[in-house]
Design a protein around this motif. Structure first.
Motif, PDB file in Angstrom:
ATOM      1  N   ILE A  14       0.788  -1.256  -0.071  1.00  0.00           N
ATOM      2  CA  ILE A  14      -0.003   0.077  -0.176  1.00  0.00           C
ATOM      3  C   ILE A  14       0.921   1.239  -0.070  1.00  0.00           C
ATOM      4  O   ILE A  14       0.485   2.283  -0.675  1.00  0.00           O
ATOM      5  CB  ILE A  14      -0.973  -0.029   1.136  1.00  0.00           C
ATOM      6  CG1 ILE A  14      -2.016  -1.204   1.236  1.00  0.00           C
ATOM      7  CG2 ILE A  14      -1.764   1.255   1.456  1.00  0.00           C
ATOM      8  CD1 ILE A  14      -2.961  -1.148   2.209  1.00  0.00           C
ATOM      9  N   ARG A  15       2.140   1.310   0.800  1.00  0.00           N
ATOM     10  CA  ARG A  15       2.753   2.408   0.795  1.00  0.00           C
ATOM     11  C   ARG A  15       3.438   2.682  -0.628  1.00  0.00           C
ATOM     12  O   ARG A  15       3.403   3.886  -0.987  1.00  0.00           O
ATOM     13  CB  ARG A  15       3.969   2.122   1.949  1.00  0.00           C
ATOM     14  CG  ARG A  15       4.939   3.290   1.943  1.00  0.00           C
ATOM     15  CD  ARG A  15       6.189   2.920   2.179  1.00  0.00           C
ATOM     16  NE  ARG A  15       6.900   1.846   1.437  1.00  0.00           N
ATOM     17  CZ  ARG A  15       7.515   2.758   0.244  1.00  0.00           C
ATOM     18  NH1 ARG A  15       7.789   4.080   0.212  1.00  0.00           N
ATOM     19  NH2 ARG A  15       8.027   1.988  -0.745  1.00  0.00           N
ATOM     20  N   SER A  18       0.926   3.926  -3.156  1.00  0.00           N
ATOM     21  CA  SER A  18       0.351   5.215  -2.821  1.00  0.00           C
ATOM     22  C   SER A  18       1.555   6.000  -3.224  1.00  0.00           C
ATOM     23  O   SER A  18       1.356   7.282  -3.792  1.00  0.00           O
ATOM     24  CB  SER A  18       0.135   5.442  -1.401  1.00  0.00           C
ATOM     25  OG  SER A  18       0.053   6.737  -0.731  1.00  0.00           O
ATOM     26  N   THR A  19       2.866   5.823  -2.715  1.00  0.00           N
ATOM     27  CA  THR A  19       4.009   6.589  -3.390  1.00  0.00           C
ATOM     28  C   THR A  19       4.323   6.920  -4.692  1.00  0.00           C
ATOM     29  O   THR A  19       4.504   8.178  -5.100  1.00  0.00           O
ATOM     30  CB  THR A  19       5.089   5.947  -2.643  1.00  0.00           C
ATOM     31  OG1 THR A  19       5.198   6.076  -1.349  1.00  0.00           O
ATOM     32  CG2 THR A  19       6.565   7.064  -2.998  1.00  0.00           C
ATOM     33  N   ASN A  21       1.882   6.460  -6.824  1.00  0.00           N
ATOM     34  CA  ASN A  21       0.382   6.935  -7.661  1.00  0.00           C
ATOM     35  C   ASN A  21      -0.098   5.808  -8.648  1.00  0.00           C
ATOM     36  O   ASN A  21      -0.584   6.076  -9.826  1.00  0.00           O
ATOM     37  CB  ASN A  21       0.717   8.469  -8.265  1.00  0.00           C
ATOM     38  CG  ASN A  21       0.953   9.448  -7.221  1.00  0.00           C
ATOM     39  OD1 ASN A  21       0.307   9.352  -6.364  1.00  0.00           O
ATOM     40  ND2 ASN A  21       1.618  10.161  -7.639  1.00  0.00           N
ATOM     41  N   SER A  23      -2.492   2.953 -10.300  1.00  0.00           N
ATOM     42  CA  SER A  23      -3.873   2.738 -10.395  1.00  0.00           C
ATOM     43  C   SER A  23      -3.981   1.163 -10.772  1.00  0.00           C
ATOM     44  O   SER A  23      -3.332   0.621 -11.284  1.00  0.00           O
ATOM     45  CB  SER A  23      -4.849   3.561 -11.404  1.00  0.00           C
ATOM     46  OG  SER A  23      -4.790   4.785 -10.988  1.00  0.00           O
ATOM     47  N   PHE A  39      -7.320   0.897  -6.398  1.00  0.00           N
ATOM     48  CA  PHE A  39      -6.246   2.156  -6.040  1.00  0.00           C
ATOM     49  C   PHE A  39      -6.835   2.767  -7.348  1.00  0.00           C
ATOM     50  O   PHE A  39      -7.027   2.369  -8.534  1.00  0.00           O
ATOM     51  CB  PHE A  39      -4.841   1.621  -6.006  1.00  0.00           C
ATOM     52  CG  PHE A  39      -4.524   0.976  -4.927  1.00  0.00           C
ATOM     53  CD1 PHE A  39      -4.354   1.596  -3.819  1.00  0.00           C
ATOM     54  CD2 PHE A  39      -4.675  -0.299  -4.693  1.00  0.00           C
ATOM     55  CE1 PHE A  39      -4.018   0.951  -2.390  1.00  0.00           C
ATOM     56  CE2 PHE A  39      -4.174  -0.986  -3.617  1.00  0.00           C
ATOM     57  CZ  PHE A  39      -3.958  -0.505  -2.595  1.00  0.00           C
ATOM     58  N   GLY A  42      -2.832   5.919  -6.861  1.00  0.00           N
ATOM     59  CA  GLY A  42      -2.186   5.878  -5.395  1.00  0.00           C
ATOM     60  C   GLY A  42      -3.181   5.773  -4.329  1.00  0.00           C
ATOM     61  O   GLY A  42      -2.850   5.623  -3.204  1.00  0.00           O
ATOM     62  N   GLU A  43      -4.592   6.231  -4.508  1.00  0.00           N
ATOM     63  CA  GLU A  43      -5.509   6.565  -3.598  1.00  0.00           C
ATOM     64  C   GLU A  43      -6.337   5.134  -3.485  1.00  0.00           C
ATOM     65  O   GLU A  43      -6.713   4.767  -4.478  1.00  0.00           O
ATOM     66  CB  GLU A  43      -6.399   7.556  -3.573  1.00  0.00           C
ATOM     67  CG  GLU A  43      -7.386   7.788  -2.574  1.00  0.00           C
ATOM     68  CD  GLU A  43      -8.718   8.827  -2.919  1.00  0.00           C
ATOM     69  OE1 GLU A  43      -9.536   9.035  -2.058  1.00  0.00           O
ATOM     70  OE2 GLU A  43      -8.444   9.554  -3.795  1.00  0.00           O
ATOM     71  N   LEU A  44      -6.226   4.419  -2.255  1.00  0.00           N
ATOM     72  CA  LEU A  44      -7.291   3.328  -1.869  1.00  0.00           C
ATOM     73  C   LEU A  44      -8.772   3.780  -1.580  1.00  0.00           C
ATOM     74  O   LEU A  44      -9.089   4.731  -1.077  1.00  0.00           O
ATOM     75  CB  LEU A  44      -6.692   2.804  -0.459  1.00  0.00           C
ATOM     76  CG  LEU A  44      -6.927   1.506  -0.263  1.00  0.00           C
ATOM     77  CD1 LEU A  44      -6.260   0.811   0.820  1.00  0.00           C
ATOM     78  CD2 LEU A  44      -8.483   1.317   0.376  1.00  0.00           C
ATOM     79  N   THR A 139      -6.086   5.728   5.792  1.00  0.00           N
ATOM     80  CA  THR A 139      -5.138   4.535   5.629  1.00  0.00           C
ATOM     81  C   THR A 139      -3.747   4.925   6.355  1.00  0.00           C
ATOM     82  O   THR A 139      -3.309   3.791   6.761  1.00  0.00           O
ATOM     83  CB  THR A 139      -4.939   4.725   3.838  1.00  0.00           C
ATOM     84  OG1 THR A 139      -5.838   4.585   3.076  1.00  0.00           O
ATOM     85  CG2 THR A 139      -3.665   3.585   3.570  1.00  0.00           C
ATOM     86  N   SER A 219       3.445   5.152   7.120  1.00  0.00           N
ATOM     87  CA  SER A 219       2.255   6.036   6.880  1.00  0.00           C
ATOM     88  C   SER A 219       3.073   7.443   6.394  1.00  0.00           C
ATOM     89  O   SER A 219       2.280   8.542   6.356  1.00  0.00           O
ATOM     90  CB  SER A 219       1.496   6.468   8.376  1.00  0.00           C
ATOM     91  OG  SER A 219       2.665   6.938   9.169  1.00  0.00           O
TER      92      SER A 219
END
Length: 509
Positions: A14-15, A18-19, A21, A23, A39, A42-44, A139, A219
């Motif tokens: 997940i990290r 997200s880092t 970006n 999909s 995703f 990068g957004e869950l 998250t 995080s």
């Protein structure tokens, strides 16, 4: 992209997603349980599980927000998102209530999957969520929570290099669900810091410190130097590396002899620096001189001086020298520093200490050759100079320990261990005195481990180590050591008493 959760757990996936970006859809499987996480840049945005207890219909049952009669109107085979849409379109629930249920559901799906350390994962950047839903989950908070619940042994494996640099994030906003320990750890990262130094500064057991650092790094509240990435880097990063490589290549690399000389010089300089530090500390006559601060220093100045010393001289920084006389001296010295810090940062204790120090000065002025130590620390009289002196200090320290005068016990026993570091008794009981204070328990482990190494067949020393692990809430380690103690001496009363405590704690847990 595919992989195993042992190599890349969901927390790190997940990290990274997200880092970078990314999909797409991340699918996980663990012991026949399947989870899909979606995703967008990068957004869950959503997660679903095939576990019955983690389905929307079950949440409706648990909350009682929808009556049995109303629930019966909807087909049992509807997906969670289809059921959510049906609830709002039929007017059974408001969109706001459905969104709240979905947020709770997705958060719980993630809480379960985030703890998996075995299983497989598969990321497909072409598989997208058709439904326009975008669940708003916290998250970062879930990642920090997962880090606190993951097995300590697994988390420790994520940190292979004690010299890894941990850096502060550019922007940090503390939320209301921030743990006090997380805030304290974050306050220690005011500049790029080596991992081993940060652990020392935290004052926590090493594995507990790793947990906090791992959660903060996941995080984005601090930056790690090294991550085990699962996905290919974007196209811009290789170009930057090529430029860097070109710049480095312009300077000729040092020869093997030069590198060896540099390393030898570095080690030699460090040892000389430690010897100077230990000499300076041995000549200090009171707590203010120990920390190198004026008697008028404010509390924040004392803290700054203490943390500066911890960054440079905490024994955990020199774990490669564990078991050597130098490491023993350093452990004893830093216990004295910690004792000074605890006293001077406590207003009441500092006031009492200052009064003792003044009385000691007055006595020294009236009778300068009385031989009394001028430390103001329980007015102890340390003997130096050989085995007899070490034994004298040990007896005095043991007596103080039995009487509950722990500061005096630490001072005497530290002197004994410093004079005769190969005497297991001195190291063991010095560790026992250190274990009485939470601030010095990490140092206590070093001393008792040294005693066990010097006298592996001593059941009492192994029981001391087991009791320390029990107090530190490491029950498995405590169990191992107490079993070793009983294998040596089946009738050891202390070991048997601790074994009963361990059994009772398991029943209560």
């Amino acid at each position: 992209m595919k992989g195993t959760l042992t190599e890349q757990p969901l927390t790190e996936l997940i990290r990274e997603i997200s880092t970078k970006n990314l999909s797409g859809t991340l699918r996980l499987e663990h012991e026949r349980v399947q989870t899909a996480i979606y995703f967008d840049n990068g957004e869950l945005i959503y997660a679903a599980s095939n576990l019955r207890t983690l389905r929307l219909r079950e949440y409706l049952n648990k909350t009682g927000i929808v009556s049995d009669k109303d629930r019966a109107r909807f087909q049992n085979n509807l997906s969670d998102l289809a059921l959510a849409a049906a609830l709002t379109s039929s007017g059974t629930l408001r969109q706001k209530d459905v969104d709240t249920l979905l947020t709770s559901l997705v958060s719980d799906v993630l809480r379960v999957a985030l703890l998996w350390t075995e299983g497989t994962w598969d990321f497909n950047d072409r598989a997208r969520l058709d439904d326009p839903v975008r669940v708003q989950v916290d998250t970062p908070a879930l990642l920090r929570e997962a880090a606190q619940r993951m097995p300590l042994s697994f988390v420790s494996e994520r940190f292979r290099n004690p010299a890894e640099i941990i850096s502060p994030a550019s922007e940090v906003s503390l939320t209301s669900n921030f743990l006090p320990t997380e805030g304290f750890m974050l306050s220690r990262v005011d500049q790029p810091t080596r991992l081993e130094d940060l652990v020392a500064l935290s004052g926590l057991p090493e594995l507990d410190a790793y947990r906090l650092i791992y959660g903060l790094a996941l995080s984005g509240l601090v930056h790690r130097e090294h991550w085990h990435n699962a996905f290919r880097a974007d196209q811009a990063k290789p170009k930057a590396k090529e430029k860097t490589s070109a710049r480095v290549a312009t300077a000729p690399p040092p020869s093997d002899a030069e590198q060896a000389g540099s390393r030898w010089g570095s080690v030699k300089d460090e040892e000389e620096n430690l010897e100077k530090f230990l000499l300076r500390l041995s000549q200090a006559t009171n707590y203010y001189e120990v920390i190198e601060i004026p008697t008028t220093a404010a509390t924040n100045e004392i803290k700054e001086a203490y943390y500066a010393l911890a960054r440079r001289y905490h024994p955990d920084r020199f774990h490669l020298q564990f078991g050597t006389p130098l490491h023993a001296k350093l452990s004893s010295a830093f216990a004295r520093i910690t004792q000074a810090y605890e006293t001077l940062t406590d207003p009441a204790a500092r006031s009492t200490y200052d009064q003792k120090l003044e009385r000691s000065r007055q006595r020294a002025a009236a009778a300068p050759h009385t031989g009394k130590a001028d430390s103001g620390s329980d007015d102890v009289q340390i003997k130096t100079g050989g085995p007899d002196s070490a034994e004298h200090n040990f007896r005095e320290g043991l007596g103080a320990l039995k009487e509950g005068r722990n500061k005096a016990a630490v001072t005497y026993l530290a002197a004994a261990a410093r004079l005769e570091p190969q005497e297991a008794r001195y190291r063991a009981y010095y560790g026992s005195a250190l274990a009485a204070s939470e601030e010095t328990r990490r140092l206590a482990e070093n001393e008792i481990l040294a005693a066990v190494k010097l006298a592996p067949a001593n059941a009492n020393f192994r029981t001391m180590l087991a009791e320390l692990y029990f107090d530190l809430k490491f029950p498995k380690r405590a169990q191992t050591e107490v079993e070793r103690a009983l294998a040596i001496d089946p009738n050891n009363a202390s070991a048997r008493a601790l074994l009963r405590k361990l059994e009772n704690s398991r029943k209560v847990g």
